[in-house]
Structure formats: C-alpha cells, structure tokens
Design a protein around this motif. Structure first.
Motif, PDB file in Angstrom:
ATOM      1  N   ARG A   9      -0.111 -15.961  -7.224  1.00  0.00           N
ATOM      2  CA  ARG A   9       1.257 -15.421  -7.252  1.00  0.00           C
ATOM      3  C   ARG A   9       1.323 -14.187  -8.164  1.00  0.00           C
ATOM      4  O   ARG A   9       1.962 -13.203  -7.818  1.00  0.00           O
ATOM      5  N   ASP A  10       0.634 -14.229  -9.313  1.00  0.00           N
ATOM      6  CA  ASP A  10       0.600 -13.061 -10.212  1.00  0.00           C
ATOM      7  C   ASP A  10      -0.010 -11.859  -9.517  1.00  0.00           C
ATOM      8  O   ASP A  10       0.503 -10.743  -9.609  1.00  0.00           O
ATOM      9  N   ARG A  11      -1.118 -12.076  -8.820  1.00  0.00           N
ATOM     10  CA  ARG A  11      -1.773 -10.972  -8.111  1.00  0.00           C
ATOM     11  C   ARG A  11      -0.857 -10.383  -7.045  1.00  0.00           C
ATOM     12  O   ARG A  11      -0.764  -9.164  -6.885  1.00  0.00           O
ATOM     13  N   ILE A  12      -0.182 -11.252  -6.307  1.00  0.00           N
ATOM     14  CA  ILE A  12       0.728 -10.795  -5.259  1.00  0.00           C
ATOM     15  C   ILE A  12       1.900 -10.032  -5.861  1.00  0.00           C
ATOM     16  O   ILE A  12       2.280  -8.963  -5.373  1.00  0.00           O
ATOM     17  N   ASN A  13       2.482 -10.556  -6.931  1.00  0.00           N
ATOM     18  CA  ASN A  13       3.597  -9.857  -7.586  1.00  0.00           C
ATOM     19  C   ASN A  13       3.162  -8.503  -8.143  1.00  0.00           C
ATOM     20  O   ASN A  13       3.883  -7.513  -8.024  1.00  0.00           O
ATOM     21  N   ASN A  14       1.984  -8.448  -8.762  1.00  0.00           N
ATOM     22  CA  ASN A  14       1.460  -7.173  -9.263  1.00  0.00           C
ATOM     23  C   ASN A  14       1.244  -6.186  -8.113  1.00  0.00           C
ATOM     24  O   ASN A  14       1.504  -4.990  -8.259  1.00  0.00           O
ATOM     25  N   ALA A  15       0.763  -6.693  -6.982  1.00  0.00           N
ATOM     26  CA  ALA A  15       0.527  -5.826  -5.825  1.00  0.00           C
ATOM     27  C   ALA A  15       1.832  -5.213  -5.336  1.00  0.00           C
ATOM     28  O   ALA A  15       1.878  -4.031  -4.982  1.00  0.00           O
ATOM     29  N   GLU A  16       2.898  -5.982  -5.347  1.00  0.00           N
ATOM     30  CA  GLU A  16       4.192  -5.438  -4.929  1.00  0.00           C
ATOM     31  C   GLU A  16       4.670  -4.372  -5.917  1.00  0.00           C
ATOM     32  O   GLU A  16       5.145  -3.302  -5.503  1.00  0.00           O
ATOM     33  N   LYS A  17       4.527  -4.628  -7.203  1.00  0.00           N
ATOM     34  CA  LYS A  17       4.941  -3.653  -8.216  1.00  0.00           C
ATOM     35  C   LYS A  17       4.178  -2.337  -8.081  1.00  0.00           C
ATOM     36  O   LYS A  17       4.722  -1.266  -8.351  1.00  0.00           O
ATOM     37  N   LYS A  18       2.919  -2.413  -7.670  1.00  0.00           N
ATOM     38  CA  LYS A  18       2.083  -1.211  -7.533  1.00  0.00           C
ATOM     39  C   LYS A  18       2.269  -0.526  -6.182  1.00  0.00           C
ATOM     40  O   LYS A  18       1.699   0.530  -5.943  1.00  0.00           O
ATOM     41  N   GLY A  19       3.038  -1.133  -5.297  1.00  0.00           N
ATOM     42  CA  GLY A  19       3.244  -0.558  -3.977  1.00  0.00           C
ATOM     43  C   GLY A  19       2.127  -0.859  -2.996  1.00  0.00           C
ATOM     44  O   GLY A  19       2.037  -0.222  -1.948  1.00  0.00           O
ATOM     45  N   LEU A  20       1.287  -1.828  -3.313  1.00  0.00           N
ATOM     46  CA  LEU A  20       0.196  -2.197  -2.411  1.00  0.00           C
ATOM     47  C   LEU A  20       0.712  -3.000  -1.217  1.00  0.00           C
ATOM     48  O   LEU A  20       0.061  -3.055  -0.172  1.00  0.00           O
ATOM     49  N   ALA A  65      -0.964  -3.343   4.289  1.00  0.00           N
ATOM     50  CA  ALA A  65      -1.493  -3.496   2.928  1.00  0.00           C
ATOM     51  C   ALA A  65      -2.848  -2.806   2.792  1.00  0.00           C
ATOM     52  O   ALA A  65      -3.131  -2.196   1.761  1.00  0.00           O
ATOM     53  N   VAL A  66      -3.673  -2.889   3.829  1.00  0.00           N
ATOM     54  CA  VAL A  66      -4.980  -2.219   3.797  1.00  0.00           C
ATOM     55  C   VAL A  66      -4.780  -0.718   3.605  1.00  0.00           C
ATOM     56  O   VAL A  66      -5.439  -0.097   2.762  1.00  0.00           O
ATOM     57  N   GLU A  67      -3.864  -0.133   4.359  1.00  0.00           N
ATOM     58  CA  GLU A  67      -3.595   1.302   4.228  1.00  0.00           C
ATOM     59  C   GLU A  67      -3.037   1.639   2.847  1.00  0.00           C
ATOM     60  O   GLU A  67      -3.409   2.655   2.247  1.00  0.00           O
ATOM     61  N   ARG A  68      -2.173   0.804   2.323  1.00  0.00           N
ATOM     62  CA  ARG A  68      -1.589   1.037   1.002  1.00  0.00           C
ATOM     63  C   ARG A  68      -2.647   0.930  -0.099  1.00  0.00           C
ATOM     64  O   ARG A  68      -2.624   1.691  -1.062  1.00  0.00           O
ATOM     65  N   ILE A  69      -3.556  -0.014   0.042  1.00  0.00           N
ATOM     66  CA  ILE A  69      -4.642  -0.161  -0.929  1.00  0.00           C
ATOM     67  C   ILE A  69      -5.522   1.082  -0.904  1.00  0.00           C
ATOM     68  O   ILE A  69      -5.891   1.614  -1.959  1.00  0.00           O
ATOM     69  N   GLN A  70      -5.865   1.545   0.277  1.00  0.00           N
ATOM     70  CA  GLN A  70      -6.686   2.755   0.386  1.00  0.00           C
ATOM     71  C   GLN A  70      -5.987   3.941  -0.285  1.00  0.00           C
ATOM     72  O   GLN A  70      -6.621   4.713  -1.008  1.00  0.00           O
ATOM     73  N   TYR A  71      -4.697   4.095  -0.052  1.00  0.00           N
ATOM     74  CA  TYR A  71      -3.939   5.186  -0.657  1.00  0.00           C
ATOM     75  C   TYR A  71      -3.926   5.054  -2.182  1.00  0.00           C
ATOM     76  O   TYR A  71      -4.144   6.021  -2.908  1.00  0.00           O
ATOM     77  N   TYR A  72      -3.684   3.858  -2.677  1.00  0.00           N
ATOM     78  CA  TYR A  72      -3.638   3.602  -4.120  1.00  0.00           C
ATOM     79  C   TYR A  72      -4.973   3.970  -4.774  1.00  0.00           C
ATOM     80  O   TYR A  72      -5.013   4.619  -5.818  1.00  0.00           O
ATOM     81  N   ILE A  73      -6.051   3.563  -4.147  1.00  0.00           N
ATOM     82  CA  ILE A  73      -7.384   3.838  -4.701  1.00  0.00           C
ATOM     83  C   ILE A  73      -7.662   5.336  -4.711  1.00  0.00           C
ATOM     84  O   ILE A  73      -8.172   5.864  -5.703  1.00  0.00           O
ATOM     85  N   ARG A  74      -7.337   6.012  -3.620  1.00  0.00           N
ATOM     86  CA  ARG A  74      -7.546   7.480  -3.594  1.00  0.00           C
ATOM     87  C   ARG A  74      -6.682   8.168  -4.652  1.00  0.00           C
ATOM     88  O   ARG A  74      -7.121   9.114  -5.279  1.00  0.00           O
ATOM     89  N   ARG A  75      -5.488   7.682  -4.860  1.00  0.00           N
ATOM     90  CA  ARG A  75      -4.555   8.324  -5.776  1.00  0.00           C
ATOM     91  C   ARG A  75      -4.921   8.098  -7.249  1.00  0.00           C
ATOM     92  O   ARG A  75      -4.824   9.006  -8.054  1.00  0.00           O
ATOM     93  N   MET A 133      -9.407  -7.717  -3.395  1.00  0.00           N
ATOM     94  CA  MET A 133      -8.879  -6.383  -3.692  1.00  0.00           C
ATOM     95  C   MET A 133      -7.784  -6.429  -4.755  1.00  0.00           C
ATOM     96  O   MET A 133      -7.822  -5.654  -5.710  1.00  0.00           O
ATOM     97  N   PHE A 134      -6.804  -7.309  -4.584  1.00  0.00           N
ATOM     98  CA  PHE A 134      -5.733  -7.386  -5.585  1.00  0.00           C
ATOM     99  C   PHE A 134      -6.311  -7.741  -6.958  1.00  0.00           C
ATOM    100  O   PHE A 134      -5.923  -7.177  -7.972  1.00  0.00           O
ATOM    101  N   ARG A 135      -7.250  -8.685  -6.986  1.00  0.00           N
ATOM    102  CA  ARG A 135      -7.861  -9.101  -8.252  1.00  0.00           C
ATOM    103  C   ARG A 135      -8.627  -7.949  -8.893  1.00  0.00           C
ATOM    104  O   ARG A 135      -8.483  -7.684 -10.090  1.00  0.00           O
ATOM    105  N   LEU A 136      -9.442  -7.251  -8.118  1.00  0.00           N
ATOM    106  CA  LEU A 136     -10.246  -6.157  -8.651  1.00  0.00           C
ATOM    107  C   LEU A 136      -9.360  -5.014  -9.149  1.00  0.00           C
ATOM    108  O   LEU A 136      -9.592  -4.466 -10.223  1.00  0.00           O
ATOM    109  N   ILE A 137      -8.339  -4.674  -8.395  1.00  0.00           N
ATOM    110  CA  ILE A 137      -7.416  -3.623  -8.833  1.00  0.00           C
ATOM    111  C   ILE A 137      -6.713  -4.033 -10.126  1.00  0.00           C
ATOM    112  O   ILE A 137      -6.573  -3.221 -11.046  1.00  0.00           O
TER     113      ILE A 137
END
Length: 147
Positions: free
Chosen positions: A81-92, A135-145, A65-69
């Motif tokens: 680590r890049d994927r995880i850091n990007n996920a934090e910046k995006k609020g995932l 994180a699952v809930e945050r990913i779902q919200y990010y995708i819908r948004r 999920m982090f990679r695809l986003i």
C-alpha cells in the motif's frame, strides 16, 4: 545513486517493456473475441495467457519498479500500500485505489480455479489493462525525467 541501482533499473525497465508488449499482444487477441457466451479451448487459452501476462506485469510494476524507484528516491516503502500510494504521489499512476484492485486481481488470478470465476476475472483483466499499461508509460517518463 550508485551504479548497481542504475544497472538494476535499466534491467528492470527492459523486463517491464517486454512484459508490456506481451500484454498488449494478448489484450488485442482477447478483445477480438470478448463477449461470447461460450469459448473454444483455444480461446480460453488466449484469456489464460492474457491473465498470466497481466499478473506478471502487475508484479513487475508494483513489486519491482515501484519498490526500486522508492529506494532510489529514499522513500519509505514498508508495505505494498505504501508503494502504491508513493507511486500515485509521484504521478506513476493515476489512482492508488485502482492499483490496490489490480493487486487484488493479481492475487485472484493466482488462486482461482472455477471456470465461472475465471470468466469474470478475464473481463476484469481487460478492464484494468489500460491502467496497467498507462503506468508503464508513466514510469518510463518518470525515469527519463529524473534519472
């Protein structure tokens, strides 16, 4: 974004949702028996199932999920680590260090065999399940948004 990425995103979200539901089920069953000094073989099997489901969901979230986003958002994602850091910046996720620890825990699950170490791993898995499920809930919200 091309249709292939939309299709892949839809498929990955469905897998993630199913894996999250399985993890919730196992978590509930293990919280009921957590804290005992000795576990029956059936109870240990519950914990092993929880650990396996935790590892699978963490792989789906971090590796897929982090990679695809990041790909869809045209972000650099050279390392985990890049994927995880990007996920934090995006609020995932709330905290990148927590997800580094989740990744390390996933690796421990795959490579640990002693009963004493596995008991510690089981307790740690229970501790990190809420972060992973959040994180699952945050990913779902990010995708819908955004998509």
């Amino acid at each position: 974004m091309n249709q292939k990425k939309f299709d892949l995103l839809r498929d990955e979200v469905a897998l993630m949702d199913k894996a999250a539901n399985h993890l919730r089920f196992s978590l509930q069953r293990c919280v009921e028996i957590q804290g005992k000094n000795n576990y029956s073989p059936e109870e240990l099997e519950r914990f092993e199932s929880l650990a396996g489901r935790f590892a699978r969901l963490s792989d789906l979230v971090i590796q897929k999920m982090f990679r695809l986003i990041d790909q869809i958002d045209l972000e650099n994602q050279e390392t985990v680590r890049d994927r995880i850091n990007n996920a934090e910046k995006k609020g995932l996720i709330k905290n990148s260090e927590t997800f580094v620890e989740i990744r390390e825990l996933r690796n421990s699950i795959a490579h640990e065999y002693t009963e004493q170490a596995m008991r510690k791993i089981f307790n740690t898995v229970i501790t990190y399940c809420p972060d992973l499920l959040d994180a699952v809930e945050r990913i779902q919200y990010y995708i819908r948004r955004y998509y």
